[in-house]
Design a protein around this motif. Sequence first.
Motif, PDB file in Angstrom:
ATOM      1  N   ILE A 185       0.834  -1.201   0.000  1.00 51.55           N
ATOM      2  CA  ILE A 185       0.000   0.000   0.000  1.00 51.55           C
ATOM      3  C   ILE A 185       0.870   1.254   0.000  1.00 51.55           C
ATOM      4  O   ILE A 185       0.597   2.229  -0.720  1.00 51.55           O
ATOM      5  CB  ILE A 185      -0.949  -0.014   1.218  1.00 51.55           C
ATOM      6  N   ALA A 186       1.946   1.251   0.781  1.00 57.82           N
ATOM      7  CA  ALA A 186       2.862   2.400   0.802  1.00 57.82           C
ATOM      8  C   ALA A 186       3.503   2.599  -0.571  1.00 57.82           C
ATOM      9  O   ALA A 186       3.628   3.739  -1.052  1.00 57.82           O
ATOM     10  CB  ALA A 186       3.933   2.190   1.863  1.00 57.82           C
ATOM     11  N   ALA A 187       3.910   1.494  -1.204  1.00 63.68           N
ATOM     12  CA  ALA A 187       4.503   1.591  -2.539  1.00 63.68           C
ATOM     13  C   ALA A 187       3.499   2.145  -3.542  1.00 63.68           C
ATOM     14  O   ALA A 187       3.855   2.943  -4.424  1.00 63.68           O
ATOM     15  CB  ALA A 187       5.007   0.219  -2.992  1.00 63.68           C
ATOM     16  N   ARG A 188       2.242   1.752  -3.413  1.00 59.78           N
ATOM     17  CA  ARG A 188       1.218   2.248  -4.329  1.00 59.78           C
ATOM     18  C   ARG A 188       0.974   3.745  -4.139  1.00 59.78           C
ATOM     19  O   ARG A 188       0.685   4.464  -5.106  1.00 59.78           O
ATOM     20  CB  ARG A 188      -0.079   1.462  -4.115  1.00 59.78           C
ATOM     21  N   PHE A 189       1.072   4.237  -2.906  1.00 59.23           N
ATOM     22  CA  PHE A 189       0.903   5.673  -2.693  1.00 59.23           C
ATOM     23  C   PHE A 189       2.032   6.439  -3.381  1.00 59.23           C
ATOM     24  O   PHE A 189       1.795   7.457  -4.043  1.00 59.23           O
ATOM     25  CB  PHE A 189       0.882   5.994  -1.196  1.00 59.23           C
ATOM     26  N   VAL A 190       3.267   5.963  -3.236  1.00 63.86           N
ATOM     27  CA  VAL A 190       4.407   6.617  -3.896  1.00 63.86           C
ATOM     28  C   VAL A 190       4.257   6.505  -5.408  1.00 63.86           C
ATOM     29  O   VAL A 190       4.553   7.453  -6.150  1.00 63.86           O
ATOM     30  CB  VAL A 190       5.739   5.994  -3.429  1.00 63.86           C
ATOM     31  N   GLN A 191       3.788   5.356  -5.880  1.00 64.47           N
ATOM     32  CA  GLN A 191       3.546   5.190  -7.318  1.00 64.47           C
ATOM     33  C   GLN A 191       2.501   6.191  -7.796  1.00 64.47           C
ATOM     34  O   GLN A 191       2.615   6.772  -8.890  1.00 64.47           O
ATOM     35  CB  GLN A 191       3.077   3.760  -7.590  1.00 64.47           C
ATOM     36  N   GLY A 192       1.477   6.430  -6.978  1.00 63.10           N
ATOM     37  CA  GLY A 192       0.454   7.418  -7.320  1.00 63.10           C
ATOM     38  C   GLY A 192       1.011   8.831  -7.359  1.00 63.10           C
ATOM     39  O   GLY A 192       0.592   9.648  -8.192  1.00 63.10           O
ATOM     40  N   LEU A 193       1.952   9.140  -6.457  1.00 64.17           N
ATOM     41  CA  LEU A 193       2.616  10.448  -6.501  1.00 64.17           C
ATOM     42  C   LEU A 193       3.365  10.621  -7.818  1.00 64.17           C
ATOM     43  O   LEU A 193       3.280  11.676  -8.466  1.00 64.17           O
ATOM     44  CB  LEU A 193       3.574  10.577  -5.316  1.00 64.17           C
ATOM     45  N   GLY A 194       4.102   9.589  -8.224  1.00 60.99           N
ATOM     46  CA  GLY A 194       4.786   9.653  -9.511  1.00 60.99           C
ATOM     47  C   GLY A 194       3.805   9.784 -10.663  1.00 60.99           C
ATOM     48  O   GLY A 194       4.029  10.549 -11.604  1.00 60.99           O
ATOM     49  N   ALA A 195       2.671   9.049 -10.573  1.00 61.92           N
ATOM     50  CA  ALA A 195       1.660   9.122 -11.635  1.00 61.92           C
ATOM     51  C   ALA A 195       1.036  10.508 -11.708  1.00 61.92           C
ATOM     52  O   ALA A 195       0.703  10.985 -12.805  1.00 61.92           O
ATOM     53  CB  ALA A 195       0.583   8.068 -11.395  1.00 61.92           C
ATOM     54  N   ALA A 196       0.871  11.171 -10.565  1.00 62.55           N
ATOM     55  CA  ALA A 196       0.320  12.529 -10.570  1.00 62.55           C
ATOM     56  C   ALA A 196       1.239  13.468 -11.350  1.00 62.55           C
ATOM     57  O   ALA A 196       0.780  14.309 -12.135  1.00 62.55           O
ATOM     58  CB  ALA A 196       0.151  13.025  -9.132  1.00 62.55           C
ATOM     59  N   MET A 197       2.543  13.341 -11.134  1.00 60.18           N
ATOM     60  CA  MET A 197       3.507  14.152 -11.892  1.00 60.18           C
ATOM     61  C   MET A 197       3.434  13.825 -13.379  1.00 60.18           C
ATOM     62  O   MET A 197       3.467  14.715 -14.230  1.00 60.18           O
ATOM     63  CB  MET A 197       4.924  13.904 -11.369  1.00 60.18           C
ATOM     64  N   MET A 198       3.315  12.555 -13.693  1.00 55.91           N
ATOM     65  CA  MET A 198       3.286  12.137 -15.090  1.00 55.91           C
ATOM     66  C   MET A 198       2.038  12.646 -15.799  1.00 55.91           C
ATOM     67  O   MET A 198       2.103  13.123 -16.937  1.00 55.91           O
ATOM     68  CB  MET A 198       3.369  10.606 -15.165  1.00 55.91           C
ATOM     69  N   MET A 199       0.884  12.565 -15.141  1.00 54.47           N
ATOM     70  CA  MET A 199      -0.365  13.025 -15.748  1.00 54.47           C
ATOM     71  C   MET A 199      -0.361  14.533 -15.973  1.00 54.47           C
ATOM     72  O   MET A 199      -0.668  15.026 -17.059  1.00 54.47           O
ATOM     73  CB  MET A 199      -1.546  12.644 -14.853  1.00 54.47           C
TER      74      MET A 199
END
Length: 483
Positions: free
Chosen positions: A128-142
């Motif tokens: 779950i922690a990894a997915r939150f960080v992945q979501g942070l990266g995805a926010a930058m990408m989007m």
Amino acid sequence: MSTPDSAPNAIPAPIHQSPHQCAPQPAHQSAHHLAAAQLALALSTLLASLGISIANVGLPALAQAFAASFQAVQWVVLAYLLAITSLIVGVGRLGDLLGRRKLLLIGLLLFSLASLAGGMASNLALLIAARFVQGLGAAMMMALSMALIGETLGSTKAGRAMGLLGSMSAVGTALGPSLGGVLIDALGWRAIFLLTAPLGMLALLLAWRYLPAAPPSEKLATSRFDYTGTLLLAATLAAYALAMTQGQFGRSNLGWLTLAAAGLALLVWQQKRSAAPLIQLALFRQHALAASLIMNGIVAALVMTLLVVGPFYLAQAFGLNVRQTGLVLAIGPAVAALCGVPAGYVVDHLGAAKITRLALLGLFGGTLALSLMPLHWGLAGYIAPVVLITASYAFFMVGNNTATLANIPATQRGLISGLLNLSRNLGLISGASLMAAVFAWASQQASHTSAQTAASGMHTTFQLATALVAIALVIAFRMRGRD
């Protein structure tokens, strides 16, 4: 917190300029160089969308692997969505200040490393922690992929590039469930996270090599970032997202909504007093920008209605099994993916505002058809309006996003791109919650067979959807004189 002597960024003029007057043309580059730059942006958008949809199909496998309840494993999906929704505006603004290319590279690196960490997680908490960080990266990408289009291709090709990103978003959404199912069946649940790590690194290398390295202006480079406003906005959006994803409405939802309302009031108060606010509230007095964000949210809610209500309707009205339902549901994203790039060419030649209005008319026709569709029309009677809705959605997204970003000064593109993505995400979340509740309520009111009950629920749900699209149409045509 911003200091009193930090000069606020100049409020952009009302939106009325031609796109060609606002967006600078990129320096001369070879066709190969531009194609590689577009591929980097396309991959960034594809991976961010894939990250949302590919994990859903893995929830049963995760519950079994970690001996956890569904309520626990659903946070693998929620953590990603919460990170994107709550942080996308802040990272968009940070890109304006630090450089959009630089922050996109950081986002791709975070996404790739978090994907690797998620695939190697030894317990659910780490995943779950990894997915939150992945979501942070995805926010930058989007946010930053959309904002970088003007810098990369210039205004004359912005529509077709926006169409490419729209196609990649649709492909990622459509591909996720089927690809995830194949990977889990063949290699296990870890494969759905490990797959995106090398693809993220490929996008990172392409972006580092081919995207223009235009530094932020000196004025922006010395501006202060509004950390207080960013935290308040993130907390407010997180509270709203949690309220909309709690299932049946109850005290928990009401509590989160109350916190969201209080957070919004505090955010507005803080932004008015900040010397360098995250969001200049005067932006929303620009009618075209406010209209664009409202229409974007409405259309996103409509599209989510198809994804939420569609499976129940297809199963109950026509008796389709899970595999058949999945194939029918894949038609919509496939149509949107095929229409994205052609929509970009049409927008570049005919104008973004005109295409936006025509697309809304198509959405109105499609939703109206579903609200009146007799059950005896069969599966074809359902698929035909869905094709019209999803094709119109592709044209709307390209037209609306192109028009909005073309008329925004370069110093605000990251922020406005973040707001566009935020309005879309809020529309998706709100649509999923509201339309599912309407469908369930309308179905309960009908005392007929299972098929007739599903049809009644479908008609009522899309009557509401038609009314929402009508509001968007009124907004679009009222803005016609301001184009």
